[in-house]
Design an enzyme around this catalytic site. Structure first.
Site, mmCIF file in Angstrom:
data_model
loop_
_atom_site.group_PDB
_atom_site.id
_atom_site.type_symbol
_atom_site.label_atom_id
_atom_site.label_comp_id
_atom_site.label_asym_id
_atom_site.label_seq_id
_atom_site.Cartn_x
_atom_site.Cartn_y
_atom_site.Cartn_z
ATOM 1 N N HIS A 1 38.194 -77.694 13.944
ATOM 2 C CA HIS A 1 37.985 -76.525 14.867
ATOM 3 C C HIS A 1 36.817 -75.827 15.024
ATOM 4 O O HIS A 1 35.983 -76.340 15.746
ATOM 5 C CB HIS A 1 39.475 -75.536 14.815
ATOM 6 C CG HIS A 1 39.595 -74.449 15.934
ATOM 7 N ND1 HIS A 1 38.704 -74.566 17.080
ATOM 8 C CD2 HIS A 1 40.622 -73.763 15.972
ATOM 9 C CE1 HIS A 1 39.052 -73.605 17.675
ATOM 10 N NE2 HIS A 1 40.073 -72.960 17.143
ATOM 11 N N HIS B 1 36.472 -83.953 21.502
ATOM 12 C CA HIS B 1 37.192 -82.595 21.904
ATOM 13 C C HIS B 1 38.668 -82.752 22.130
ATOM 14 O O HIS B 1 38.841 -83.999 23.120
ATOM 15 C CB HIS B 1 36.334 -81.690 22.987
ATOM 16 C CG HIS B 1 36.957 -80.442 23.007
ATOM 17 N ND1 HIS B 1 37.866 -79.986 23.821
ATOM 18 C CD2 HIS B 1 36.277 -79.331 22.442
ATOM 19 C CE1 HIS B 1 37.829 -78.527 23.560
ATOM 20 N NE2 HIS B 1 37.038 -78.291 22.846
ATOM 21 N N ASP C 1 29.462 -77.392 19.222
ATOM 22 C CA ASP C 1 29.146 -76.918 18.030
ATOM 23 C C ASP C 1 27.961 -78.308 17.833
ATOM 24 O O ASP C 1 27.423 -77.926 16.689
ATOM 25 C CB ASP C 1 30.207 -77.403 17.069
ATOM 26 C CG ASP C 1 31.243 -76.240 17.152
ATOM 27 O OD1 ASP C 1 30.610 -75.024 17.128
ATOM 28 O OD2 ASP C 1 32.360 -76.206 17.027
HETATM 29 N N1 COA Z 1 33.452 -89.270 16.120
HETATM 30 C C1 COA Z 1 34.015 -90.718 16.170
HETATM 31 N N2 COA Z 1 35.380 -91.029 16.678
HETATM 32 C C2 COA Z 1 36.164 -89.921 17.425
HETATM 33 C C3 COA Z 1 35.616 -88.661 17.080
HETATM 34 C C4 COA Z 1 34.124 -88.477 16.748
HETATM 35 N N3 COA Z 1 33.513 -87.219 16.499
HETATM 36 N N4 COA Z 1 36.485 -87.704 17.974
HETATM 37 C C5 COA Z 1 37.468 -88.797 18.109
HETATM 38 N N5 COA Z 1 37.148 -89.803 17.865
HETATM 39 C C6 COA Z 1 38.081 -90.993 18.026
HETATM 40 C C7 COA Z 1 39.247 -91.079 16.986
HETATM 41 O O1 COA Z 1 38.680 -91.836 15.751
HETATM 42 C C8 COA Z 1 40.299 -91.599 17.584
HETATM 43 O O2 COA Z 1 40.139 -93.027 17.758
HETATM 44 P P1 COA Z 1 41.181 -94.122 17.667
HETATM 45 O O3 COA Z 1 42.011 -93.913 18.841
HETATM 46 O O4 COA Z 1 40.726 -95.269 17.608
HETATM 47 O O5 COA Z 1 41.947 -93.636 16.226
HETATM 48 C C9 COA Z 1 40.062 -91.048 19.038
HETATM 49 O O6 COA Z 1 38.633 -90.827 19.505
HETATM 50 C C10 COA Z 1 40.916 -89.689 19.179
HETATM 51 O O7 COA Z 1 40.880 -88.970 18.406
HETATM 52 P P2 COA Z 1 41.784 -87.803 18.131
HETATM 53 O O8 COA Z 1 41.482 -86.911 16.754
HETATM 54 O O9 COA Z 1 43.291 -87.961 18.312
HETATM 55 O O10 COA Z 1 41.637 -86.745 19.101
HETATM 56 P P3 COA Z 1 41.720 -85.243 19.033
HETATM 57 O O11 COA Z 1 41.452 -84.871 20.595
HETATM 58 O O12 COA Z 1 42.836 -84.956 18.307
HETATM 59 O O13 COA Z 1 40.414 -84.799 18.444
HETATM 60 C C11 COA Z 1 38.366 -83.493 17.487
HETATM 61 C C12 COA Z 1 39.620 -83.777 18.684
HETATM 62 C C13 COA Z 1 37.500 -82.503 17.850
HETATM 63 C C14 COA Z 1 39.383 -83.057 16.161
HETATM 64 C C15 COA Z 1 37.928 -84.680 17.289
HETATM 65 O O14 COA Z 1 37.252 -85.296 18.284
HETATM 66 C C16 COA Z 1 36.952 -84.578 15.904
HETATM 67 O O15 COA Z 1 37.140 -84.718 14.727
HETATM 68 N N6 COA Z 1 35.700 -84.391 16.151
HETATM 69 C C17 COA Z 1 34.702 -84.000 15.245
HETATM 70 C C18 COA Z 1 34.796 -82.643 14.616
HETATM 71 C C19 COA Z 1 34.372 -81.585 15.662
HETATM 72 O O16 COA Z 1 33.125 -81.705 16.355
HETATM 73 N N7 COA Z 1 35.085 -80.469 15.951
HETATM 74 C C20 COA Z 1 34.625 -79.636 16.862
HETATM 75 C C21 COA Z 1 35.458 -79.624 17.983
HETATM 76 S S1 COA Z 1 34.706 -78.124 19.220
#
Ligand code: COA
Length: 380
Positions: free
Chosen positions: A224, A263, A316
Site C-alpha cells: 500500500h 495497482h 509512488d
Molecule cells: N511487477 C510485476 N508484476 C506485477 C506487479 C508488479 N509491480 N504488480 C502486479 N503484477 C502481476 C502479478 O504478478 C500478477 O501476475 P499473475 O496473475 O501472473 O500472478 C498480476 O499482475 C496481478 O497481481 P495482483 O497482486 O493479483 O494484483 P493486485 O491488484 O492485488 O496488486 C499491487 C496490486 C499494488 C499490490 C501490485 O501491483 C504490487 O505488488 N505492486 C508493487 C508494489 C507497489 O507499487 N505498491 C503501491 C501501490 S500504489
C-alpha cells in the site's frame, strides 16, 4: 463442504462495492480521478493542500474567507502537547510510521472532542490531526537524529512548514510547491486498504483518532504505502540506467515485482503519476541529479510491455524520487503519504458516520467439524 458451494467468495474484496460515496471517483481503465467531482489534474495544478483539505471535509471548494479560517485552524493544530513530544522521545527508535501511529493514538488523551462523534467535532478533530501529523513526523525525525524539534513557523503554509520543521530552513518556493502538490495527490483515493480500515473502525462508532490510527497502521504495508521507499531501494540496487534491462528481466524471471508498478484499480497509468513524472524530471535537473531520473525513465521504458497488460506506473514510482531530491530521508516516505491522507481518512469517516452500518463480512469455514474433545492430559 456444502456451505462453500453456496457462497460467492470474493477474495481480497476485489471488485466488491461496499457502499455509495460522494468523496472521490476513480475510473481505473481510463485513469481518471476526481475529488468531490473535480478532476485531479485541475486540482493538482491549481489548488493548495489546504484547499483540498477544505474540499474533502466540506464537499465544496473554499472561498478566500473560508480558506483563511481553515488555514488558521491548521496552524493552531501544529503545536504538539509536551507529553506527545515526550512520547515521541520514548519511541524514537521505532519506524517513523510506528511513531506516527502511536502519537496519533496518544493525542486522544489531549483532544477535548474525543468522545464526540458529531460531524462538527469529527471535522475539528480531522483538521487538528492533519496539522499534528506533520509536526509528529518532523519532531520524530529531528529527535532520532539527535536534534531538538523546531517550533512550527506560522508564516508558512502546510507543505512549506513541513519542510521547514524537518530541516530548519525555509524551503525554496519551488520545493514547497512540489511538496504541496504531492500532498494534494495523496489526499484521497476511495476505499483503498487504509481507508477501508478507517471506515471499518468508524462503523463500530469508534472515534476519529481510532480510525486514523488504524489507517496509519494499514498504510504501512509495502503493498500500500511502502512502495515509494521501495522504489528508492530499487534505484540504489540498479545503480545506473545501463543495468535496468537486466534488473527488470531478472526480477520478473524470479517471480519478483517491480515496485512502483501495478495497482488494484488502475489498469493504465495512475493519473497522479503523470504530474509527478514531469516534476521529478525538473527537480532532478535543478538539484543536479539527473541520473536518478534517468534510471526511473529507463525502468518505465522497460516496463512498457507490462503497462500494455495493465501493470503501469503508480503514484509512488515518482514520489520517492521527489522526496529523495528534496533531501528527505527514505524511511519518512510512507509517513509523508500518511500525512497527506489524513483528510481523506477523515472524509471517509464522516461519510461512514453519516449513514452508519457495521462493516462485518463473512468467512467461509473450511476447517473440521464436531471433533471429539480431548482433555489436555490425554493429548499426545
Ligand atoms: N511487477 C510485476 N508484476 C506485477 C506487479 C508488479 N509491480 N504488480 C502486479 N503484477 C502481476 C502479478 O504478478 C500478477 O501476475 P499473475 O496473475 O501472473 O500472478 C498480476 O499482475 C496481478 O497481481 P495482483 O497482486 O493479483 O494484483 P493486485 O491488484 O492485488 O496488486 C499491487 C496490486 C499494488 C499490490 C501490485 O501491483 C504490487 O505488488 N505492486 C508493487 C508494489 C507497489 O507499487 N505498491 C503501491 C501501490 S500504489
Amino acid at each position: 463442504m456444502a456451505e462453500t458451494e453456496k457462497v460467492q467468495l470474493r477474495r481480497g474484496l476485489r471488485d466488491v462495492y461496499i457502499d455509495r460515496t460522494q468523496i472521490s471517483f476513480i475510473d481505473g481503465k481510463a485513469g481518471k480521478l476526481l475529488y468531490r467531482g473535480y478532476n485531479i489534474h485541475d486540482l493538482a495544478e491549481s489548488c493548495s493542500f489546504e484547499e483540498i483539505v477544505y474540499l474533502l471535509l466540506h464537499g465544496t471548494l473554499p472561498t478566500k474567507v473560508q480558506l483563511a479560517e481553515l488555514d488558521a485552524l491548521l496552524k493552531q493544530g501544529r503545536k504538539l502537547p509536551k507529553e506527545i513530544v515526550e512520547t515521541i522521545r520514548i519511541t524514537k527508535n521505532a519506524h517513523s510510521m510506528d511513531v506516527l501511529r502511536t502519537a496519533i493514538s496518544a493525542l486522544s488523551a489531549f483532544d477535548s472532542d474525543i468522545t464526540d462523534n458529531s460531524p462538527e467535532a469529527t471535522l475539528r478533530k480531522g483538521i487538528r490531526l492533519t496539522a499534528a501529523a506533520s509536526s509528529i513526523v518532523t519532531t520524530h525525525a529531528r529527535i532520532r537524529d539527535g536534534k531538538e524539534p523546531l517550533e512550527p513557523n506560522p508564516e508558512l503554509g502546510h507543505a512549506a512548514n513541513f519542510l521547514y520543521m524537518l530541516s530548519g530552513e525555509v524551503p525554496h518556493p519551488e520545493d514547497a510547491a512540489l511538496m504541496d502538490k504531492d500532498f494534494v495527490l495523496h489526499a484521497e483515493h476511495g476505499i483503498n486498504a487504509s481507508s477501508f480500515a478507517a471506515r471499518v473502525t468508524a462503523s463500530t462508532n469508534a472515534d476519529l483518532h481510532c480510525a486514523v490510527t488504524a489507517g496509519v497502521a494499514v498504510l504501512k504495508g509495502p503493498a500500500h504505502g511502502g512502495a515509494a521507499e521501495s522504489v528508492m531501494h530499487m534505484v540504489n540496487e540498479i545503480g545506473t540506467s545501463d543495468n535496468v534491462p537486466t534488473y527488470i528481466r531478472d526480477t520478473l524471471k524470479g517471480g519478483g515485482r517491480i515496485v512502483g508498478f501495478g495497482h488494484r484499480v488502475y489498469k493504465t497509468t495512475d493519473p497522479r503519476a503523470v504530474h509527478l513524472r514531469e516534476d521529478a524530471k525538473r527537480l532532478g535537473e535543478r538539484k543536479g541529479q539527473p541520473d536518478l531520473i534517468a534510471i526511473l525513465e529507463a525502468v518505465n521504458e522497460a516496463m512498457e510491455p507490462y503497462c500494455r497488460k495493465g501493470i503501469c506506473q503508480n503514484v509512488d514510482f515518482w514520489s520517492g524520487a521527489i522526496y529523495h531530491l528534496l533531501g528527505i530521508p527514505t524511511d519518512l516516505f510512507i509517513s509523508i503519504f500518511a500525512m497527506g491522507r489524513v483528510p481523506g481518512w477523515t472524509a471517509q469517516v464522516l461519510e461512514q458516520f453519516s449513514n452508519n452500518i457495521l462493516l462485518r463480512p463473512l468467512l467461509t469455514y473450511e476447517g473440521e467439524h464436531d471433533l471429539p474433545f480431548v482433555p489436555i492430559d490425554k493429548r499426545s
